[in-house]
Motif scaffolding. Sequence first.
Motif, PDB file in Angstrom:
ATOM      1  N   ARG A 219      -8.756 -68.345  42.702  1.00 38.87           N
ATOM      2  CA  ARG A 219      -8.328 -67.263  43.571  1.00 38.87           C
ATOM      3  C   ARG A 219      -7.207 -67.587  44.446  1.00 38.87           C
ATOM      4  O   ARG A 219      -6.275 -66.498  44.562  1.00 38.87           O
TER       5      ARG A 219
ATOM      6  N   ASN B 271       0.682 -75.244  53.478  1.00 38.32           N
ATOM      7  CA  ASN B 271      -0.183 -74.688  54.737  1.00 38.32           C
ATOM      8  C   ASN B 271      -0.963 -73.322  54.082  1.00 38.32           C
ATOM      9  O   ASN B 271      -1.965 -73.071  54.373  1.00 38.32           O
ATOM     10  N   GLN B 272      -0.052 -72.737  53.296  1.00 34.09           N
ATOM     11  CA  GLN B 272      -0.577 -71.415  52.735  1.00 34.09           C
ATOM     12  C   GLN B 272      -1.802 -71.604  51.953  1.00 34.09           C
ATOM     13  O   GLN B 272      -3.002 -70.816  51.911  1.00 34.09           O
ATOM     14  N   ILE B 273      -1.549 -72.717  51.117  1.00 35.15           N
ATOM     15  CA  ILE B 273      -2.757 -72.958  50.339  1.00 35.15           C
ATOM     16  C   ILE B 273      -3.958 -73.643  50.850  1.00 35.15           C
ATOM     17  O   ILE B 273      -5.052 -73.272  50.801  1.00 35.15           O
ATOM     18  N   GLU B 274      -3.941 -74.364  51.881  1.00 38.92           N
ATOM     19  CA  GLU B 274      -4.986 -74.851  52.900  1.00 38.92           C
ATOM     20  C   GLU B 274      -5.534 -73.828  53.540  1.00 38.92           C
ATOM     21  O   GLU B 274      -6.804 -73.702  53.919  1.00 38.92           O
ATOM     22  N   ALA B 275      -4.586 -72.681  54.072  1.00 40.75           N
ATOM     23  CA  ALA B 275      -5.230 -71.566  54.700  1.00 40.75           C
ATOM     24  C   ALA B 275      -6.052 -70.851  53.906  1.00 40.75           C
ATOM     25  O   ALA B 275      -7.345 -70.471  54.358  1.00 40.75           O
ATOM     26  N   ALA B 276      -5.828 -70.778  52.695  1.00 39.46           N
ATOM     27  CA  ALA B 276      -6.570 -70.025  51.694  1.00 39.46           C
ATOM     28  C   ALA B 276      -7.856 -70.742  51.522  1.00 39.46           C
ATOM     29  O   ALA B 276      -9.132 -70.092  51.646  1.00 39.46           O
ATOM     30  N   ARG B 277      -7.818 -71.761  51.631  1.00 41.48           N
ATOM     31  CA  ARG B 277      -9.120 -72.774  51.275  1.00 41.48           C
ATOM     32  C   ARG B 277      -9.891 -72.660  52.518  1.00 41.48           C
ATOM     33  O   ARG B 277     -11.065 -72.361  52.480  1.00 41.48           O
ATOM     34  N   ASP B 278      -9.312 -72.642  53.587  1.00 40.84           N
ATOM     35  CA  ASP B 278      -9.950 -72.505  54.848  1.00 40.84           C
ATOM     36  C   ASP B 278     -10.664 -70.942  54.957  1.00 40.84           C
ATOM     37  O   ASP B 278     -11.661 -70.642  55.430  1.00 40.84           O
ATOM     38  N   LEU B 279      -9.924 -70.001  54.380  1.00 43.53           N
ATOM     39  CA  LEU B 279     -10.311 -68.661  54.413  1.00 43.53           C
ATOM     40  C   LEU B 279     -11.537 -68.451  53.412  1.00 43.53           C
ATOM     41  O   LEU B 279     -12.210 -67.484  53.301  1.00 43.53           O
ATOM     42  N   GLY B 280     -11.756 -69.488  52.738  1.00 38.37           N
ATOM     43  CA  GLY B 280     -12.814 -69.509  51.688  1.00 38.37           C
ATOM     44  C   GLY B 280     -12.644 -69.057  50.333  1.00 38.37           C
ATOM     45  O   GLY B 280     -13.476 -68.764  49.333  1.00 38.37           O
ATOM     46  N   ALA B 281     -11.380 -69.059  49.991  1.00 34.59           N
ATOM     47  CA  ALA B 281     -10.675 -68.798  48.660  1.00 34.59           C
ATOM     48  C   ALA B 281     -11.164 -69.619  47.709  1.00 34.59           C
ATOM     49  O   ALA B 281     -10.951 -70.982  47.697  1.00 34.59           O
TER      50      ALA B 281
END
Lengths: 362, 306
Positions: B215, B201-211
């Motif tokens: 990055r 989820n941390q990777i998905e959250a980063a995708r969700d946050l636009g990274a």
Amino acid sequence: MSELKLTDVAKTYGPVKVLKDINLDIQTGELIVFVGPSGCGKSTLLRMIAGLEKISGGTLEIEGQVMNDVPPAQRGIAMVFQSYALYPHMTVRENMAFALKIAKVPAAEIDAAVKRAAQILQLEPFLDRLPKALSGGQRQRVAIGRAIVRDPKVYLFDEPLSNLDAALRVATRIEIARLKEAMPDSTMIYVTHDQVEAMTLASRIVVLANKGIAQVGTPLELYETPDNEFVAQFIGSPSMNLLPGKITQTGPQTTVQLDGGGVAVSTIPTQPEDQGRSVNVGIRPEDFVLTEDAPVFQGCVDFTEALGEVTLLYFAKEKDDASEAVIAKLPGIQRNLRGQTVSVAAAPEKVHLFSNGQSMRP
Amino acid sequence: MPGFLKEFFNRNGTGMGLTILLLVLFWTIGLIILPQLSMLDFSFRPNLPPPEIGGPKDVYTLENYQYLVYGPEGGSQDYNSVDLRVFFRTLIAAVCVTIFNLILCYPIAYYLGQSKGNHIRIFAMMLIIPYWINEILRAFALRIIFGETGVLNTIFVGLGIWDTPFDFIRNDIALYAGLGYAYILLMIFPIYNVIESLDHNQIEAARDLGAPWWRIHWRVVIPYAKPGISSGCTMVFMLSAGALAAPQILGGPSSLWFTQLIYQQFNDNNDWPQGAAYAIVLLVTCILFVLAMMRLFKVNMGDIGK
């Protein structure tokens, strides 16, 4: 105004269909809850809206724009994950600022946004702590804060409370409800398998089952007028009793002769051609009352559960088949009913009729 | 008795606890610390024939260390440039091997750690099973690939890409490949262990946050995997700086590895004190270098054990 629109959305993994024919129109300011048994695809649907999962068919529109192939960060959505997904090496402030920093927002604006979110969520004293120094509830708030600072059009919550203990869950549920009230223009989609969360938070509930939407409606619509047996049994606890029978009298009120011997009257009207049709009579356990005459159901109480405010009666099954035991939920404390034969009835307006799984309500 | 010892005995019982403790002490003190201390002692003594050991000439001296820096007394050069060059070249090459290994292994470890399914187990097995073959054989296998009439040269010359065979061995390419290959597992598994525990989820959250993907790695995965990366890098660096078989078999005739010098001192020159001094210098330098790197990248000693 329509904020988010799903048209014929489908999801397939190779040859396996997970979701199909999802049509949904979500208005600005609504709090929509996706609820359903585990494995029904509710999280998948949320992740498709978020852009983390590809949409296999149909279209997703946000504010009138097709978003199928737009990357997650540009959809105007923000997701709150079940496991919080906070970055352990970043402070609360850095976690909350992460998205804005990537978007190259000026530092002063980032600071202001983080401060505002921290204020709303009462996180100001913790801004310089690492996530591991926070309690579960505080971490949950940071995860929400990370979404708030982006000021999204749509918030997505994926089972946000399921990692919290029971007491904290209730408190956080109320906090989310308050948060929603404080931000009346933001739209929220919330996934849960907990029907209490669904009933208390939702402006509308979407019940997902069998790869599709079983029913959409306000919590009380789903409770009072379920469209089908699945929704009838999924909403409410213990779930609705279904008693098989045959219609013996049609008209503005319908009379059903139950296979178990009783007679049920429902205010659901039926046509003359329905005479003799096999139906399931649905009655919620809490709608049963003890009666002396004309019982809907009569049986021996096999087991009781006294919860103080209510007493649950589990009736012995007539036949030893797979059908579920009939349950009645009586108010207050009922002593000495175990082993007794008890008759129960229900008011006609509380009696649901299902034919082939679908409600007969016009 | 300190608290952790008391707890240790409470948990294991006195008899079992004492046995474990004695075994651990025997291992660390008897098999590691004492031999190294005797090496340290050797390194400060002159190289004497056996009858004179313990005699009047057997005094502590720095001459073995001086030899590494200044060379033989009355030598033609001010500094022992040959040995010093080998020493620094070894360290720099070990750093290069470590970096090369990290670049090679991080994507593999990331892939293994974040994918699910049975094929991961098969991949891991395919990585592990070649290591059943012993190090010498693997090194010679690389010689077959890189040799003048080896597989690569036969292919490239046969295809007409090169006119004359390329000397992979003289150019140290075979050596670096051999060293890199020898320690792949020691790099992959510590990183894999950490990345496997990273919540997807941390990777998905980063995708969700636009990274963007680079990055996500730079800001999310690598910081999280830092303990594994540092533990892998430390092991690979220490072992390649101290490698003997690969340089011996794959190294070019002109490029010595510092461990080969140590080996020569012990074996060919029969000068144990000199060899011990060289070994101690290598050991201490490597430890200091690793500690400096750990400080630079803000890694705690405790992280290495993760």
